[in-house]
Write a protein that holds these residues in place. Structure first.
Motif, PDB file in Angstrom:
ATOM      1  N   PHE A 184      -1.984   5.503   9.754  1.00 49.29           N
ATOM      2  CA  PHE A 184      -3.210   6.147   9.260  1.00 49.29           C
ATOM      3  C   PHE A 184      -4.445   5.270   9.432  1.00 49.29           C
ATOM      4  O   PHE A 184      -5.502   5.569   8.879  1.00 49.29           O
ATOM      5  CB  PHE A 184      -3.031   6.520   7.777  1.00 49.29           C
ATOM      6  CG  PHE A 184      -1.857   7.441   7.532  1.00 49.29           C
ATOM      7  CD1 PHE A 184      -1.787   8.672   8.171  1.00 49.29           C
ATOM      8  CD2 PHE A 184      -0.827   7.065   6.683  1.00 49.29           C
ATOM      9  CE1 PHE A 184      -0.709   9.513   7.964  1.00 49.29           C
ATOM     10  CE2 PHE A 184       0.262   7.908   6.475  1.00 49.29           C
ATOM     11  CZ  PHE A 184       0.312   9.132   7.113  1.00 49.29           C
ATOM     12  N   GLU A 185      -4.288   4.194  10.177  1.00 48.46           N
ATOM     13  CA  GLU A 185      -5.383   3.227  10.300  1.00 48.46           C
ATOM     14  C   GLU A 185      -6.698   3.884  10.730  1.00 48.46           C
ATOM     15  O   GLU A 185      -7.763   3.548  10.226  1.00 48.46           O
ATOM     16  CB  GLU A 185      -4.991   2.138  11.317  1.00 48.46           C
ATOM     17  CG  GLU A 185      -5.977   0.993  11.373  1.00 48.46           C
ATOM     18  CD  GLU A 185      -5.624  -0.012  12.466  1.00 48.46           C
ATOM     19  OE1 GLU A 185      -4.833   0.320  13.362  1.00 48.46           O
ATOM     20  OE2 GLU A 185      -6.164  -1.131  12.415  1.00 48.46           O
ATOM     21  N   TRP A 214      -1.612  12.470   2.308  1.00 51.93           N
ATOM     22  CA  TRP A 214      -2.199  12.511   3.659  1.00 51.93           C
ATOM     23  C   TRP A 214      -2.130  13.935   4.200  1.00 51.93           C
ATOM     24  O   TRP A 214      -3.093  14.444   4.755  1.00 51.93           O
ATOM     25  CB  TRP A 214      -1.459  11.566   4.602  1.00 51.93           C
ATOM     26  CG  TRP A 214      -1.769  10.125   4.376  1.00 51.93           C
ATOM     27  CD1 TRP A 214      -0.941   9.188   3.841  1.00 51.93           C
ATOM     28  CD2 TRP A 214      -2.990   9.441   4.690  1.00 51.93           C
ATOM     29  NE1 TRP A 214      -1.571   7.961   3.795  1.00 51.93           N
ATOM     30  CE2 TRP A 214      -2.832   8.097   4.311  1.00 51.93           C
ATOM     31  CE3 TRP A 214      -4.198   9.837   5.246  1.00 51.93           C
ATOM     32  CZ2 TRP A 214      -3.827   7.140   4.478  1.00 51.93           C
ATOM     33  CZ3 TRP A 214      -5.198   8.891   5.414  1.00 51.93           C
ATOM     34  CH2 TRP A 214      -5.009   7.558   5.026  1.00 51.93           C
ATOM     35  N   GLY A 219       0.211   4.182   0.486  1.00 50.21           N
ATOM     36  CA  GLY A 219      -0.143   5.193   1.496  1.00 50.21           C
ATOM     37  C   GLY A 219       0.341   4.832   2.880  1.00 50.21           C
ATOM     38  O   GLY A 219       0.188   5.598   3.821  1.00 50.21           O
ATOM     39  N   TYR A 220       0.949   3.654   3.015  1.00 53.87           N
ATOM     40  CA  TYR A 220       1.344   3.151   4.349  1.00 53.87           C
ATOM     41  C   TYR A 220       2.441   4.001   4.986  1.00 53.87           C
ATOM     42  O   TYR A 220       3.371   4.432   4.336  1.00 53.87           O
ATOM     43  CB  TYR A 220       1.838   1.705   4.208  1.00 53.87           C
ATOM     44  CG  TYR A 220       2.423   1.136   5.486  1.00 53.87           C
ATOM     45  CD1 TYR A 220       1.622   0.461   6.393  1.00 53.87           C
ATOM     46  CD2 TYR A 220       3.778   1.301   5.786  1.00 53.87           C
ATOM     47  CE1 TYR A 220       2.150  -0.048   7.569  1.00 53.87           C
ATOM     48  CE2 TYR A 220       4.315   0.797   6.964  1.00 53.87           C
ATOM     49  CZ  TYR A 220       3.497   0.116   7.844  1.00 53.87           C
ATOM     50  OH  TYR A 220       4.031  -0.379   9.004  1.00 53.87           O
ATOM     51  N   CYS A 243       0.854  -1.192   0.000  1.00 55.59           N
ATOM     52  CA  CYS A 243       0.000   0.000   0.000  1.00 55.59           C
ATOM     53  C   CYS A 243       0.886   1.236   0.000  1.00 55.59           C
ATOM     54  O   CYS A 243       1.625   1.479   0.963  1.00 55.59           O
ATOM     55  CB  CYS A 243      -0.906   0.006   1.231  1.00 55.59           C
ATOM     56  SG  CYS A 243      -1.838   1.552   1.347  1.00 55.59           S
ATOM     57  N   VAL A 272      -4.976   3.776  -2.016  1.00 53.01           N
ATOM     58  CA  VAL A 272      -4.489   2.864  -0.969  1.00 53.01           C
ATOM     59  C   VAL A 272      -5.045   1.454  -1.151  1.00 53.01           C
ATOM     60  O   VAL A 272      -6.023   1.256  -1.864  1.00 53.01           O
ATOM     61  CB  VAL A 272      -4.848   3.394   0.437  1.00 53.01           C
ATOM     62  CG1 VAL A 272      -4.096   4.660   0.750  1.00 53.01           C
ATOM     63  CG2 VAL A 272      -6.343   3.603   0.575  1.00 53.01           C
ATOM     64  N   THR A 273      -4.380   0.503  -0.522  1.00 51.46           N
ATOM     65  CA  THR A 273      -4.743  -0.905  -0.692  1.00 51.46           C
ATOM     66  C   THR A 273      -4.817  -1.572   0.684  1.00 51.46           C
ATOM     67  O   THR A 273      -3.786  -1.959   1.228  1.00 51.46           O
ATOM     68  CB  THR A 273      -3.653  -1.630  -1.528  1.00 51.46           C
ATOM     69  OG1 THR A 273      -3.205  -0.767  -2.559  1.00 51.46           O
ATOM     70  CG2 THR A 273      -4.155  -2.926  -2.109  1.00 51.46           C
ATOM     71  N   PRO A 274      -5.984  -1.692   1.262  1.00 51.42           N
ATOM     72  CA  PRO A 274      -6.063  -2.270   2.612  1.00 51.42           C
ATOM     73  C   PRO A 274      -5.652  -3.742   2.647  1.00 51.42           C
ATOM     74  O   PRO A 274      -5.840  -4.474   1.666  1.00 51.42           O
ATOM     75  CB  PRO A 274      -7.546  -2.159   2.980  1.00 51.42           C
ATOM     76  CG  PRO A 274      -8.189  -1.375   1.909  1.00 51.42           C
ATOM     77  CD  PRO A 274      -7.285  -1.329   0.723  1.00 51.42           C
ATOM     78  N   CYS A 308      -0.290   0.453  10.484  1.00 52.62           N
ATOM     79  CA  CYS A 308      -0.201   1.737   9.767  1.00 52.62           C
ATOM     80  C   CYS A 308      -0.636   2.895  10.659  1.00 52.62           C
ATOM     81  O   CYS A 308      -1.645   2.821  11.361  1.00 52.62           O
ATOM     82  CB  CYS A 308      -1.074   1.673   8.511  1.00 52.62           C
ATOM     83  SG  CYS A 308      -1.064   3.203   7.556  1.00 52.62           S
ATOM     84  N   CYS A 313      -2.694  -3.263   7.705  1.00 54.31           N
ATOM     85  CA  CYS A 313      -3.200  -1.936   8.110  1.00 54.31           C
ATOM     86  C   CYS A 313      -3.070  -1.754   9.615  1.00 54.31           C
ATOM     87  O   CYS A 313      -2.989  -0.633  10.102  1.00 54.31           O
ATOM     88  CB  CYS A 313      -4.669  -1.774   7.712  1.00 54.31           C
ATOM     89  SG  CYS A 313      -4.922  -1.675   5.934  1.00 54.31           S
ATOM     90  N   CYS A 330      -8.080   6.180   7.603  1.00 52.10           N
ATOM     91  CA  CYS A 330      -7.929   5.765   6.202  1.00 52.10           C
ATOM     92  C   CYS A 330      -9.298   5.636   5.522  1.00 52.10           C
ATOM     93  O   CYS A 330     -10.180   4.952   6.024  1.00 52.10           O
ATOM     94  CB  CYS A 330      -7.191   4.436   6.159  1.00 52.10           C
ATOM     95  SG  CYS A 330      -6.945   3.878   4.480  1.00 52.10           S
ATOM     96  N   ALA A 352     -10.074   3.999   2.928  1.00 54.70           N
ATOM     97  CA  ALA A 352     -10.340   2.627   2.466  1.00 54.70           C
ATOM     98  C   ALA A 352     -10.889   1.781   3.608  1.00 54.70           C
ATOM     99  O   ALA A 352     -11.800   0.970   3.415  1.00 54.70           O
ATOM    100  CB  ALA A 352      -9.062   2.002   1.920  1.00 54.70           C
ATOM    101  N   LEU A 353     -10.355   1.997   4.807  1.00 57.66           N
ATOM    102  CA  LEU A 353     -10.865   1.222   5.936  1.00 57.66           C
ATOM    103  C   LEU A 353     -12.275   1.680   6.279  1.00 57.66           C
ATOM    104  O   LEU A 353     -13.130   0.885   6.653  1.00 57.66           O
ATOM    105  CB  LEU A 353      -9.933   1.357   7.149  1.00 57.66           C
ATOM    106  CG  LEU A 353      -8.520   0.817   6.931  1.00 57.66           C
ATOM    107  CD1 LEU A 353      -7.784   0.708   8.253  1.00 57.66           C
ATOM    108  CD2 LEU A 353      -8.539  -0.540   6.277  1.00 57.66           C
TER     109      LEU A 353
HETATM  110  S1  SF4 Z   1      -4.592   1.976   6.717  1.00 55.11           S
HETATM  111 FE1  SF4 Z   1      -4.944   2.779   4.654  1.00 55.11          FE
HETATM  112  S2  SF4 Z   1      -2.996   3.735   4.111  1.00 55.11           S
HETATM  113 FE2  SF4 Z   1      -2.585   2.426   5.849  1.00 55.11          FE
HETATM  114  S3  SF4 Z   1      -1.930   0.498   4.928  1.00 55.11           S
HETATM  115 FE3  SF4 Z   1      -4.119   0.335   5.275  1.00 55.11          FE
HETATM  116  S4  SF4 Z   1      -5.053   0.981   3.352  1.00 55.11           S
HETATM  117 FE4  SF4 Z   1      -2.932   1.662   3.327  1.00 55.11          FE
END
Ligand code: SF4
Length: 386
Positions: free
Chosen positions: A227-228, A206, A34-35, A32, A216-218, A225, A222, A231, A233-234
């Protein structure tokens, strides 16, 4: 040719630092873009640091318990075998512990990391990385950390043609190793450059506030991460779960699933309902997953870990007597405990005759407040349906 004994290795730990996209985080950044890894430490990380430092200085006295010493001894034993295997029982020419390795990439960000051991003899190198935890480690030839260090070592030492990378993982009773050839350098450089270049584009989003679901790719990673909690995506996954349980919740507007100053009241209410629904679902899934693991189901990325048992006192009277035998007085116990006003009023309520309960408790609380021994915390709120 310099003939370097194993116990005359050079250590370079003073050069430790963290790169924006260092080799140890490449696995996550590759999955990911964005990680970003969580900062901060925890007991397992501190334990790992202690073992690494002890291995770097070959000083078992730096360790604090038997488990750490076991891990240390396994690492030393396995490392000896690797040296023997790779260098056919001969001394190596160079041996550096905690070696900073820089990568020359087709990307803007300086990328470097610290390898636990780098040794060379002739045109052959051995890189060793100690893993002190239980986590499953990807096979060496598919492992981004290994590939990054191999690339850096080939780039730094132009005379090398072969490089073996090994992970020593005592807690899993594993030594994973794989070999690389110099002719793989262009491919390794292109792959790692692509990962870092993509992350260079995505991560700043971000800060810019422009990150989107498609960036991003969950995955299971995650959980590591930073940004959990915000995010998109989450948020989308969470919404998907809630919508399957309550289809009317699929009507949320597209875009950011966080509550911001611009979020309207209707959306806040729906997001709150989603959070409540998913919270219950999460607890249930966690409970069921642990039950299945306890029943023997092997999960690919998680393992069962005991949290210990809660010890309840069956006789407070005997406990106080036992404590006194060890010179712990009742005053010491009160001093070290947090007694809540609710606990004391509950006890008072219990022992007061029925008709006087409310008045006695009220008088007790009023007197405690008058004595200024009650401090009010900040008011707490929740949302309930109208
Ligand atoms: S929380 Fe979002 S940015 Fe972080 S790894 Fe998971 S999908 Fe990617």
């Amino acid at each position: 040719m310099r003939n370097l004994s194993r116990n005359k290795s050079v250590t370079m730990s003073e050069e430790k630092a963290h790169a924006e996209f260092g080799p140890s985080s490449l696995k996550y950044v590759a999955k990911c873009a964005g990680y970003k890894g969580n900062s901060g430490t925890n007991p397992a990380a501190e334990k790992g640091n202690r073992i690494h430092a002890a291995l770097e200085h070959r000083k078992v006295s730096m360790l604090t318990d038997a488990d750490e010493i076991d891990i240390y001894n396994s690492c030393v034993k396995e490392e000896d075998q690797l040296f023997s295997m790779i260098f056919s029982g001969n001394e190596c020419d160079t041996l550096i512990r905690e070696k900073r390795i820089s990568l020359d990439l087709d990307a803007k960000t300086e990328t470097f990391g610290t390898a636990d051991v780098v040794a060379t003899r002739g045109d052959t190198a051995l890189i060793v990385d100690y893993k002190t935890g239980y986590s499953k480690i990807d096979e060496v030839r598919d492992n981004w950390q290994a590939k990054a260090y191999v690339l850096g070592v080939f780039q730094e030492h132009e005379h090398l043609n072969h490089c073996t990378f090994a992970f020593i993982v005592p807690k899993r009773d594993e030594v994973l190793w794989g070999q690389f050839m110099r002719l793989e350098v262009p491919m390794l450089r292109a792959e790692i450059s692509a990962i870092v270049s993509q992350a260079e584009v995505t991560r700043p989003k971000w800060e810019q506030g422009t990150i989107d679901i498609d960036d991003v790719t969950p995955s299971v990673d995650c959980r590591f991460c930073a940004f959990e909690s915000k995010c998109p995506a989450l948020g989308a996954i969470t919404l998907g779960v809630a919508a399957r349980l309550h289809p009317e919740l699929s009507m949320l507007p597209a875009g950011n699933l966080q509550i911001t100053e611009d979020t309207d009241a209707d959306t806040i209410e729906k997001l709150y309902a989603v959070a409540k629904i998913v919270e219950t679902w999460c607890s249930s899934v966690r409970y069921q997953a642990v039950q299945r693991a306890m029943a023997g189901t092997e999960l690919p990325n998680y393992k069962l870990r005991s949290l210990g048992q809660i010890k309840k006192i069956t006789s407070q009277d005997f406990l106080l007597k036992l404590a006194a035998k060890y010179n712990v007085t009742t005053d010491d116990i009160i001093e070290s405990s947090t007694i809540s006003l609710a606990d004391v009023t509950a006890a008072l309520h219990k022992k007061t005759p029925k008709k006087a309960k409310a008045k006695t408790v009220e008088a007790f609380v009023a007197e405690a407040e008058a004595l200024d021994i009650v401090e009010l915390g900040a008011p707490r709120y929740t949302l309930t349906s109208r």
